[in-house]
Design a protein around this motif. Sequence first.
Motif, PDB file in Angstrom:
ATOM      1  N   LEU A  45      19.988  33.180  42.465  1.00  0.00           N
ATOM      2  CA  LEU A  45      20.278  32.386  41.196  1.00  0.00           C
ATOM      3  C   LEU A  45      21.621  32.060  40.621  1.00  0.00           C
ATOM      4  N   GLY A  46      22.636  33.015  41.504  1.00  0.00           N
ATOM      5  CA  GLY A  46      24.076  32.707  41.143  1.00  0.00           C
ATOM      6  C   GLY A  46      24.591  33.862  40.345  1.00  0.00           C
ATOM      7  N   SER A  47      25.927  33.917  40.156  1.00  0.00           N
ATOM      8  CA  SER A  47      26.789  34.773  39.195  1.00  0.00           C
ATOM      9  C   SER A  47      26.895  34.109  38.131  1.00  0.00           C
ATOM     10  N   SER A  48      27.318  34.880  37.081  1.00  0.00           N
ATOM     11  CA  SER A  48      27.701  34.282  35.723  1.00  0.00           C
ATOM     12  C   SER A  48      29.022  33.462  35.724  1.00  0.00           C
ATOM     13  N   LYS A  49      29.118  32.369  34.881  1.00  0.00           N
ATOM     14  CA  LYS A  49      30.078  31.583  35.238  1.00  0.00           C
ATOM     15  C   LYS A  49      31.108  32.158  34.388  1.00  0.00           C
ATOM     16  N   THR A  50      31.087  33.237  33.583  1.00  0.00           N
ATOM     17  CA  THR A  50      32.022  33.876  32.927  1.00  0.00           C
ATOM     18  C   THR A  50      32.349  35.353  33.284  1.00  0.00           C
ATOM     19  N   LYS A  51      33.088  35.819  32.760  1.00  0.00           N
ATOM     20  CA  LYS A  51      33.579  37.138  33.377  1.00  0.00           C
ATOM     21  C   LYS A  51      32.605  38.275  32.971  1.00  0.00           C
ATOM     22  N   VAL A  52      32.012  39.175  34.017  1.00  0.00           N
ATOM     23  CA  VAL A  52      31.234  40.184  33.842  1.00  0.00           C
ATOM     24  C   VAL A  52      32.098  41.486  34.219  1.00  0.00           C
ATOM     25  N   GLN A  53      32.132  42.549  33.418  1.00  0.00           N
ATOM     26  CA  GLN A  53      32.671  43.904  33.840  1.00  0.00           C
ATOM     27  C   GLN A  53      31.705  44.937  33.754  1.00  0.00           C
ATOM     28  N   THR A  54      31.440  45.765  35.077  1.00  0.00           N
ATOM     29  CA  THR A  54      30.650  46.825  34.829  1.00  0.00           C
ATOM     30  C   THR A  54      31.246  48.089  35.196  1.00  0.00           C
ATOM     31  N   THR A  55      30.926  49.043  34.191  1.00  0.00           N
ATOM     32  CA  THR A  55      31.543  50.491  34.214  1.00  0.00           C
ATOM     33  C   THR A  55      30.397  51.391  34.120  1.00  0.00           C
ATOM     34  N   MET A  56      30.450  52.346  35.161  1.00  0.00           N
ATOM     35  CA  MET A  56      29.800  53.710  35.318  1.00  0.00           C
ATOM     36  C   MET A  56      30.445  54.644  34.381  1.00  0.00           C
ATOM     37  N   CYS A  57      29.789  55.149  33.377  1.00  0.00           N
ATOM     38  CA  CYS A  57      30.334  56.185  32.554  1.00  0.00           C
ATOM     39  C   CYS A  57      29.570  57.470  33.018  1.00  0.00           C
ATOM     40  N   HIS A  58      30.823  58.449  33.196  1.00  0.00           N
ATOM     41  CA  HIS A  58      30.448  59.873  33.474  1.00  0.00           C
ATOM     42  C   HIS A  58      29.497  60.012  34.781  1.00  0.00           C
ATOM     43  N   PRO A  59      29.770  59.255  35.879  1.00  0.00           N
ATOM     44  CA  PRO A  59      29.023  59.593  37.152  1.00  0.00           C
ATOM     45  C   PRO A  59      29.156  60.935  37.367  1.00  0.00           C
ATOM     46  N   VAL A  60      27.715  61.453  37.863  1.00  0.00           N
ATOM     47  CA  VAL A  60      27.589  62.701  38.350  1.00  0.00           C
ATOM     48  C   VAL A  60      26.995  62.560  39.702  1.00  0.00           C
ATOM     49  N   VAL A  61      27.415  63.315  40.791  1.00  0.00           N
ATOM     50  CA  VAL A  61      27.214  63.290  42.139  1.00  0.00           C
ATOM     51  C   VAL A  61      26.397  64.505  42.513  1.00  0.00           C
ATOM     52  N   HIS A  62      25.342  64.519  43.026  1.00  0.00           N
ATOM     53  CA  HIS A  62      24.819  65.685  43.868  1.00  0.00           C
ATOM     54  C   HIS A  62      24.602  65.299  45.354  1.00  0.00           C
ATOM     55  N   HIS A  63      25.065  66.160  45.986  1.00  0.00           N
ATOM     56  CA  HIS A  63      25.249  65.881  47.458  1.00  0.00           C
ATOM     57  C   HIS A  63      24.625  66.977  48.356  1.00  0.00           C
ATOM     58  N   LYS A  64      23.665  66.867  49.198  1.00  0.00           N
ATOM     59  CA  LYS A  64      23.268  67.994  49.993  1.00  0.00           C
ATOM     60  C   LYS A  64      22.970  67.105  51.453  1.00  0.00           C
ATOM     61  N   GLY A  65      23.567  67.609  52.313  1.00  0.00           N
ATOM     62  CA  GLY A  65      23.586  67.101  53.900  1.00  0.00           C
ATOM     63  C   GLY A  65      23.717  65.584  53.585  1.00  0.00           C
ATOM     64  N   ASP A  66      22.694  64.981  54.548  1.00  0.00           N
ATOM     65  CA  ASP A  66      22.760  63.704  54.483  1.00  0.00           C
ATOM     66  C   ASP A  66      22.349  62.697  53.229  1.00  0.00           C
ATOM     67  N   MET A  67      21.891  63.388  51.925  1.00  0.00           N
ATOM     68  CA  MET A  67      21.449  62.661  50.915  1.00  0.00           C
ATOM     69  C   MET A  67      22.325  63.180  49.684  1.00  0.00           C
ATOM     70  N   ALA A  68      22.580  61.906  48.825  1.00  0.00           N
ATOM     71  CA  ALA A  68      23.538  62.201  47.720  1.00  0.00           C
ATOM     72  C   ALA A  68      22.807  61.295  46.516  1.00  0.00           C
ATOM     73  N   VAL A  69      22.961  61.935  45.262  1.00  0.00           N
ATOM     74  CA  VAL A  69      22.220  61.149  44.328  1.00  0.00           C
ATOM     75  C   VAL A  69      23.305  61.087  43.122  1.00  0.00           C
ATOM     76  N   ILE A  70      23.445  59.846  42.571  1.00  0.00           N
ATOM     77  CA  ILE A  70      24.508  59.682  41.586  1.00  0.00           C
ATOM     78  C   ILE A  70      23.802  59.114  40.377  1.00  0.00           C
ATOM     79  N   ALA A  71      24.200  59.751  39.093  1.00  0.00           N
ATOM     80  CA  ALA A  71      23.475  59.394  37.730  1.00  0.00           C
ATOM     81  C   ALA A  71      24.590  58.980  36.873  1.00  0.00           C
TER      82      ALA A  71
END
Length: 130
Positions: free
Chosen positions: A61-87
Amino acid sequence: MNESKIADELIALNQKLLDSIANADWKTYKNLCDAKITAIEPEAPGQVVEGLDFHKYYFDLGSSKTKVQTTMCHPVVHHKGDMAVIAYVRLVQKLNANGSPITAASAETRVWECKDGKWLHVHFHRTPLV
Ligand code: GLY
């Protein structure tokens, strides 16, 4: 690599993924995702969707013609072996149809798997907050 470096790498990769969505950059998104990615999101009510085709529809469908800004607030990462989860809570700033700035918030959990030394996005769950 120590845990803090892995967390930093995953946060950077996840930001790249979110920016690719904001920019309708299909090449980057596809490159970061496993071909069998699964997703639970409002666009697929009550379903777990598998694969990339469902997501490509929105990129086409294409991108917005105007500026879009994306922020991840307080990302938490859990990592075990070959897997990781980010919330985190994802904030997307954009302009509405009248040109006024609005912010959409969603709680997201994204799962990454390291395959042959490369992190690939394999699952996500998004719940809108407002
Ligand atoms: N709807 C695509 C994504 O959130 O990854």
